[in-house]
Design a protein around this motif. Sequence first.
Motif, PDB file in Angstrom:
ATOM      1  N   ARG A 218      91.467 -15.252 -67.568  1.00 37.38           N
ATOM      2  CA  ARG A 218      90.835 -16.711 -66.795  1.00 37.38           C
ATOM      3  C   ARG A 218      90.961 -16.733 -65.448  1.00 37.38           C
ATOM      4  NH1 ARG A 218      88.223 -19.239 -71.077  1.00 37.38           N
ATOM      5  NH2 ARG A 218      88.876 -18.836 -73.084  1.00 37.38           N
ATOM      6  N   ARG A 219      91.637 -15.788 -64.873  1.00 38.65           N
ATOM      7  CA  ARG A 219      91.868 -15.797 -63.411  1.00 38.65           C
ATOM      8  C   ARG A 219      90.487 -15.588 -62.861  1.00 38.65           C
ATOM      9  NH1 ARG A 219      97.879 -14.045 -61.613  1.00 38.65           N
ATOM     10  NH2 ARG A 219      97.010 -15.651 -59.922  1.00 38.65           N
ATOM     11  N   ARG A 220      90.112 -16.356 -61.787  1.00 36.73           N
ATOM     12  CA  ARG A 220      88.877 -16.133 -61.135  1.00 36.73           C
ATOM     13  C   ARG A 220      89.313 -15.689 -59.594  1.00 36.73           C
ATOM     14  NH1 ARG A 220      84.552 -19.447 -62.476  1.00 36.73           N
ATOM     15  NH2 ARG A 220      86.180 -20.166 -63.942  1.00 36.73           N
ATOM     16  N   TYR A 221      88.449 -14.819 -59.242  1.00 34.18           N
ATOM     17  CA  TYR A 221      88.256 -14.140 -57.895  1.00 34.18           C
ATOM     18  C   TYR A 221      87.096 -14.233 -57.202  1.00 34.18           C
ATOM     19  CZ  TYR A 221      93.123 -12.303 -58.823  1.00 34.18           C
ATOM     20  OH  TYR A 221      94.378 -12.091 -59.101  1.00 34.18           O
ATOM     21  N   THR A 222      87.036 -14.695 -56.051  1.00 32.91           N
ATOM     22  CA  THR A 222      85.820 -14.862 -55.253  1.00 32.91           C
ATOM     23  C   THR A 222      85.855 -14.140 -53.937  1.00 32.91           C
ATOM     24  OG1 THR A 222      85.356 -17.096 -56.247  1.00 32.91           O
ATOM     25  CG2 THR A 222      84.092 -16.404 -54.316  1.00 32.91           C
ATOM     26  N   TYR A 223      84.721 -13.133 -54.081  1.00 36.47           N
ATOM     27  CA  TYR A 223      84.805 -12.049 -53.013  1.00 36.47           C
ATOM     28  C   TYR A 223      83.794 -12.478 -51.971  1.00 36.47           C
ATOM     29  CZ  TYR A 223      87.754  -9.516 -55.446  1.00 36.47           C
ATOM     30  OH  TYR A 223      88.913  -8.974 -56.766  1.00 36.47           O
ATOM     31  N   LEU A 224      84.019 -12.924 -50.687  1.00 37.13           N
ATOM     32  CA  LEU A 224      83.086 -13.455 -49.931  1.00 37.13           C
ATOM     33  C   LEU A 224      82.342 -12.194 -49.022  1.00 37.13           C
ATOM     34  CD1 LEU A 224      84.495 -16.737 -48.794  1.00 37.13           C
ATOM     35  CD2 LEU A 224      82.962 -16.373 -50.478  1.00 37.13           C
ATOM     36  N   GLY A 225      81.006 -12.411 -48.296  1.00 35.15           N
ATOM     37  CA  GLY A 225      80.513 -11.369 -47.762  1.00 35.15           C
ATOM     38  C   GLY A 225      79.925 -10.108 -48.338  1.00 35.15           C
ATOM     39  N   VAL A 226      79.720 -10.169 -49.704  1.00 42.24           N
ATOM     40  CA  VAL A 226      79.373  -9.001 -50.374  1.00 42.24           C
ATOM     41  C   VAL A 226      77.808  -8.930 -50.209  1.00 42.24           C
ATOM     42  CG1 VAL A 226      79.230  -8.019 -52.952  1.00 42.24           C
ATOM     43  CG2 VAL A 226      81.302  -9.588 -51.957  1.00 42.24           C
ATOM     44  N   PRO A 227      77.438  -7.639 -49.786  1.00 38.53           N
ATOM     45  CA  PRO A 227      76.063  -7.464 -49.756  1.00 38.53           C
ATOM     46  C   PRO A 227      75.466  -7.402 -51.105  1.00 38.53           C
ATOM     47  CG  PRO A 227      77.177  -5.893 -48.374  1.00 38.53           C
ATOM     48  CD  PRO A 227      78.418  -6.673 -49.375  1.00 38.53           C
ATOM     49  N   GLN A 228      74.088  -7.767 -51.041  1.00 36.69           N
ATOM     50  CA  GLN A 228      73.503  -7.833 -52.388  1.00 36.69           C
ATOM     51  C   GLN A 228      73.344  -6.483 -53.073  1.00 36.69           C
ATOM     52  OE1 GLN A 228      71.443 -10.128 -53.814  1.00 36.69           O
ATOM     53  NE2 GLN A 228      71.266  -8.896 -55.602  1.00 36.69           N
ATOM     54  N   GLN A 229      73.334  -5.238 -52.212  1.00 34.46           N
ATOM     55  CA  GLN A 229      73.344  -3.786 -52.749  1.00 34.46           C
ATOM     56  C   GLN A 229      74.631  -3.462 -53.400  1.00 34.46           C
ATOM     57  OE1 GLN A 229      72.546  -5.202 -49.588  1.00 34.46           O
ATOM     58  NE2 GLN A 229      72.030  -3.527 -48.273  1.00 34.46           N
ATOM     59  N   THR A 230      75.637  -3.927 -52.891  1.00 30.93           N
ATOM     60  CA  THR A 230      76.840  -3.651 -53.539  1.00 30.93           C
ATOM     61  C   THR A 230      77.048  -4.360 -54.889  1.00 30.93           C
ATOM     62  OG1 THR A 230      78.174  -3.577 -51.380  1.00 30.93           O
ATOM     63  CG2 THR A 230      79.636  -4.008 -53.248  1.00 30.93           C
ATOM     64  N   HIS A 231      76.383  -5.604 -54.928  1.00 31.07           N
ATOM     65  CA  HIS A 231      76.471  -6.354 -56.307  1.00 31.07           C
ATOM     66  C   HIS A 231      75.628  -5.505 -57.307  1.00 31.07           C
ATOM     67  CE1 HIS A 231      74.565  -9.036 -58.997  1.00 31.07           C
ATOM     68  NE2 HIS A 231      75.662  -9.246 -59.583  1.00 31.07           N
ATOM     69  N   ASP A 232      74.182  -5.120 -56.750  1.00 31.39           N
ATOM     70  CA  ASP A 232      73.459  -4.496 -57.506  1.00 31.39           C
ATOM     71  C   ASP A 232      73.995  -2.973 -57.980  1.00 31.39           C
ATOM     72  OD1 ASP A 232      71.621  -6.396 -57.127  1.00 31.39           O
ATOM     73  OD2 ASP A 232      70.470  -5.326 -55.579  1.00 31.39           O
ATOM     74  N   ALA A 233      74.838  -2.257 -57.091  1.00 24.40           N
ATOM     75  CA  ALA A 233      75.170  -1.079 -57.656  1.00 24.40           C
ATOM     76  C   ALA A 233      76.405  -1.274 -58.717  1.00 24.40           C
ATOM     77  CB  ALA A 233      75.964  -0.549 -56.490  1.00 24.40           C
TER      78      ALA A 233
END
Length: 40
Positions: free
Chosen positions: A25-40
């Motif tokens: 249940r630990r939550r991490y938020t990474y900012l500045g992630v490009p859409q292409q990185t998420h899609d991969a």
Amino acid sequence: MPSTVIRSCRYDRRRRALEIVFQSRRRYTYLGVPQQTHDA
């Protein structure tokens, strides 16, 4: 996305933020992630 470590993940395109919630249940938020990185 079956995983024994990751409970869930989501991507906010407006903020370019990737949020990962682990089984512990630990939550991490990474900012500045490009859409292409998420899609991969």
